[in-house]
Design an enzyme around this catalytic site. Structure first.
Site, short mmCIF file in Angstrom:
data_model
loop_
_atom_site.label_atom_id
_atom_site.label_comp_id
_atom_site.label_asym_id
_atom_site.label_seq_id
_atom_site.Cartn_x
_atom_site.Cartn_y
_atom_site.Cartn_z
N GLY A 121 12.17 8.92 -3.04
CA GLY A 121 11.94 7.47 -3.17
C GLY A 121 11.15 7.04 -4.07
N SER A 122 10.14 6.11 -3.81
CA SER A 122 9.31 5.23 -4.89
C SER A 122 8.25 5.74 -5.42
CB SER A 122 8.97 4.07 -4.08
OG SER A 122 10.05 3.34 -3.84
N THR A 123 7.83 7.10 -4.78
CA THR A 123 6.52 8.05 -5.41
C THR A 123 7.29 8.13 -6.76
OG1 THR A 123 7.43 9.79 -4.10
CG2 THR A 123 5.67 8.76 -3.26
#
Length: 729
Positions: A310-312
């Site tokens: 995801g967005s990490t």
């Protein structure tokens, strides 16, 4: 004539006897020569038989190596225990008034069964076997010294004990998938590593018993002029980890609370030192207690579980764009959706977006569209792949732990290349993210993660093997790293940022949230708000990060709450407590009026030995600590934690005032507090479950002795009860 015949017969008899004696002598001579030549009779070696009759051997037991944290606190060790046996052979009794075998099976079963937690009928069945001696299976092994004394008080004929050792894990559920467990083999009696470091470091941890051989007489007494042969035992090597017991406990305890409140399918947590690559804490849920081996998963998810992060992942795409000079944070773009081959890429607010916004705001709001444009138009997917390689996402980290998984970078279709930029389509492991984040937090220099500090020979303290910090690349410059940290800090501090839940009073945190979809085995992604992996990768203090903390929570039961709630419960607790424990000063003004006390939460414990209990209590209470007085003396003779130990507010401090100490009521104590008592009084502590103490094996006000085994049952339900009581107050 008759005389002549008589002489002849006598001569014949003498000749026959002479021949017979000669034959016997010859036979004996041949036999003697054969024995001399072969050294055996009827296939049995005479030397061995003589050794059996006139030599005796006693085993000198060695110890398996310990596993310790970075400060020498024991995580795994061998502990003395007892095995319960029953002698059934009536031949062992020579004096009927003092029977040495089980006389009354029913009475013995009725008295023994409650103590070893077995059914009376089962004990009767064991005692009725047609054997000379019997054991009681798992219920009769690992008997503590306290339990041994209780059984001995019953004075049951034929019930005896065999001294034994067991592999003991004093912290119970504690970095269990990292440590693993070792188990005694039934056939050989050897303790062998079965999982985790206990298994992979077997060649270092394994011990080898020694022995002493001596000559004896036929009464089994050692001869005074015995020529003893002594082979010294070889103890296993001690393994020192980079794990810090205090930080690991912060992580374990906070995970327990999230499990209790949100019942997630999985939790992963890692704490690392970005300047060295040392792993300071590593845990997951579900986990297990290696003392009882209640294992449901054998995979260390931190290194063996590759998933779409995801967005990490946007952290590293951002760093690549800044390093290549193509990122302008003040430039504008149209948020909402992005046209790419296949379905459009949408922002997380159902594709509505926020209209025209800057790229910096796009980072704060975690806009997928912003990073699609960066990867597709500004940076280019080919250069993005080069940076994925530089940041170590295309290969294993090589961490010194078993079964590391590799990533799955999906770079076939153009759309997958673009979505990889914001953490979809491709799968990476948590440890790969930790390694890559060290470059952001360490002036662009990427450090290889490691968990084994050194391996030491305990007999002479020589270091057999030692791990040194190792840089494995510099994917970005120091200037780029600083700029990335500045932007990531606004993800947390800005009112528009998705990381507002991760603010920590007194410290600037730089980091990135992640909400990753979970792939369905039937194709596509799972639907529903709960069916995500919610995560946060954060560094603090922002200007010179001392810690990296990564937390991922999979499929929590949110019941309408935001996915960041369970993640922040872990991250904020671990990061704040760890920074204070490490004596890292706050970097900004406190909003709280009680600023001085918050700063003092990380003070070092003063010397209390020699003080009056009332004076020590008063001093600790002024520091916001909870004193626990043990004993009835007029002066403090010992304290735990020890002098100069960093300690946080509200923590228990144990003060011993006399040699005789009575068992306190431990209901509501954390496992960390229980371990303090174990260290102070030299108890062996066993724990079952997680959370807070609800049951203890040693009753309140019982006099404690060194070596006693204290078993505690922990549950998380007590947390709710205490919270409700505080709310009522």
């Amino acid at each position: 004539m008759k005389l002549t015949e008589k002489n002849t017969n006598m001569n014949r008899g003498a000749a026959f006897l002479s021949l017979l004696f000669a034959l016997l002598f010859f036979t004996i001579f041949i036999r003697f020569f054969y024995i001399q030549a072969t050294g055996s009779v009827h296939g049995e070696a005479l030397a061995a038989k003589a050794e059996e009759l006139y030599e005796s051997q006693r085993t000198i037991e060695a110890e398996r190596g310990k596993i310790l944290d970075n400060k020498g606190e024991v995580i795994a060790e061998d502990k003395a225990s007892y095995k319960l046996v029953a002698i059934l052979d009536d031949k062992m009794t020579t004096n009927p008034k003092k029977p040495q075998h089980v006389v009354d099976i029913q009475e013995t079963a009725q008295k023994l069964a409650p103590l070893i937690e077995m059914k009376v009928s089962k004990v009767e069945e064991i005692l009725s076997k047609d054997l000379d001696q019997v054991e009681f299976g798992a219920a009769g092994r690992d008997i503590s010294h306290t339990m041994k004394e209780e059984i001995a008080k019953l004075e049951l004929p034929g019930i005896s004990f065999i001294r034994d050792t067991q592999r003991f894990y004093p912290n119970g559920l504690f970095a269990s998938h990292l440590i693993g467990y070792a188990q005694k083999q039934e056939d050989t009696g050897e303790t062998v590593g079965m999982m985790g470091l206990e298994k992979t470091l077997e060649k270092y941890l394994q011990e080898e018993d020694g022995y002493v051989k001596y000559e004896k007489d036929h009464y089994n007494w050692k001869l005074p002029n015995s020529n003893d042969e002594i082979i010294a035992p070889t103890n296993g090597k001690d393994v020192y980890l980079t794990i810090d017991q205090k930080i690991q406990t912060f992580l374990e305890d906070s995970m327990n609370q999230v499990v209790d409140e949100f019942s997630p399918e999985k939790i992963i947590g890692v704490v690392a030192d970005p300047k060295t690559g040392k792993i300071l804490a590593m845990a997951q849920r579900p986990s297990f207690d290696p003392n009882i081996r209640n294992i449901t998963s054998y995979t260390n998810d931190v290194i063996s579980y590759a998933f779409e992060p995801g967005s990490t992942m946007k952290i590293f795409t951002l760093a690549a764009a800044i390093e290549e000079g193509v990122y302008n944070g003040n430039a504008m773009f149209q948020s909402g959706s992005y046209d790419v081959e296949g379905p459009d890429i949408n922002d997380h607010n159902s594709g509505r977006g926020w209209g025209p916004i800057t790229y910096n705001e796009g980072v704060q709001r975690s806009s997928n569209v912003a990073f699609s444009i960066i990867a597709d138009k500004l940076l280019g997917v080919d250069r993005l792949y080069q940076y994925l390689n530089k940041f170590g996402f295309t290969s294993k980290t090589g961490i010194d732990l078993p079964n590391e998984a590799t990533s799955k970078i999906n770079y076939n279709m153009h759309r997958d290349k673009v979505t990889t930029a914001f953490g979809q389509a491709s799968a990476v492991t948590p440890i790969q993210q930790i390694q890559a984040a060290t470059a952001i937090a360490n002036n662009g220099k990427m450090m290889k993660p490691y968990a084994i500090e050194k391996i030491v020979n305990p007999d002479d303290d020589t270091v057999v093997k030692e791990t040194k910090p190792k840089a494995v690349g510099q994917p970005i410059s120091e200037k780029t790293a600083k700029e990335v940290l500045d932007i990531l800090e606004t993800v947390v501090s800005s009112e528009k940022g998705t990381g507002k839940s991760f603010r920590i009073e007194g410290y600037k945190v730089a980091g990135k949230t992640g909400t990753a979809q979970i792939y369905s085995p039937s194709g596509g992604y799972l639907s529903g708000n709960d069916n995500h992996v919610f995560s946060f990768l954060g560094m603090a203090p922002k200007d010179d990060p001392e810690l990296i903390v990564y937390v991922a929570v999979q499929k929590p039961k949110l019941e309408g709450k935001a996915g960041s709630v369970p993640v922040s419960m872990i991250f904020n607790t671990v990061m704040k407590n760890s920074l204070q424990y490490l004596q890292i000063d706050p970097t900004e003004e406190m909003e709280s009026a009680d600023k001085s006390k918050t700063v003092e939460e990380g003070i070092k414990l003063p010397t209390l030995v020699g003080m009056k209990p009332t004076d020590a209590e008063h001093q600790l209470e002024e520091l916001g600590l909870e004193p626990i007085i043990l004993g009835n003396g007029q002066e403090i003779i010992a304290q735990y934690p020890e002098v100069e130990t960093p300690i946080i507010v509200n923590e228990k401090v144990l003060l011993q005032t006399s040699e005789n100490v009575k068992m306190p009521n431990m209901t509501g104590w954390s496992k960390r507090d229980v371990m303090k008592l174990g260290n102070l009084i030299d108890l062996s502590v066993k724990s079952e479950g997680s959370g807070y103490v609800t049951k203890q094996s040693i009753k309140k006000d019982s006099v404690l002795k060194k070596g006693d085994v204290l078993s505690v049952t922990l549950k998380t339900t007590i947390v709710k009860k205490q919270t409700e009581e505080k709310e009522e107050d």
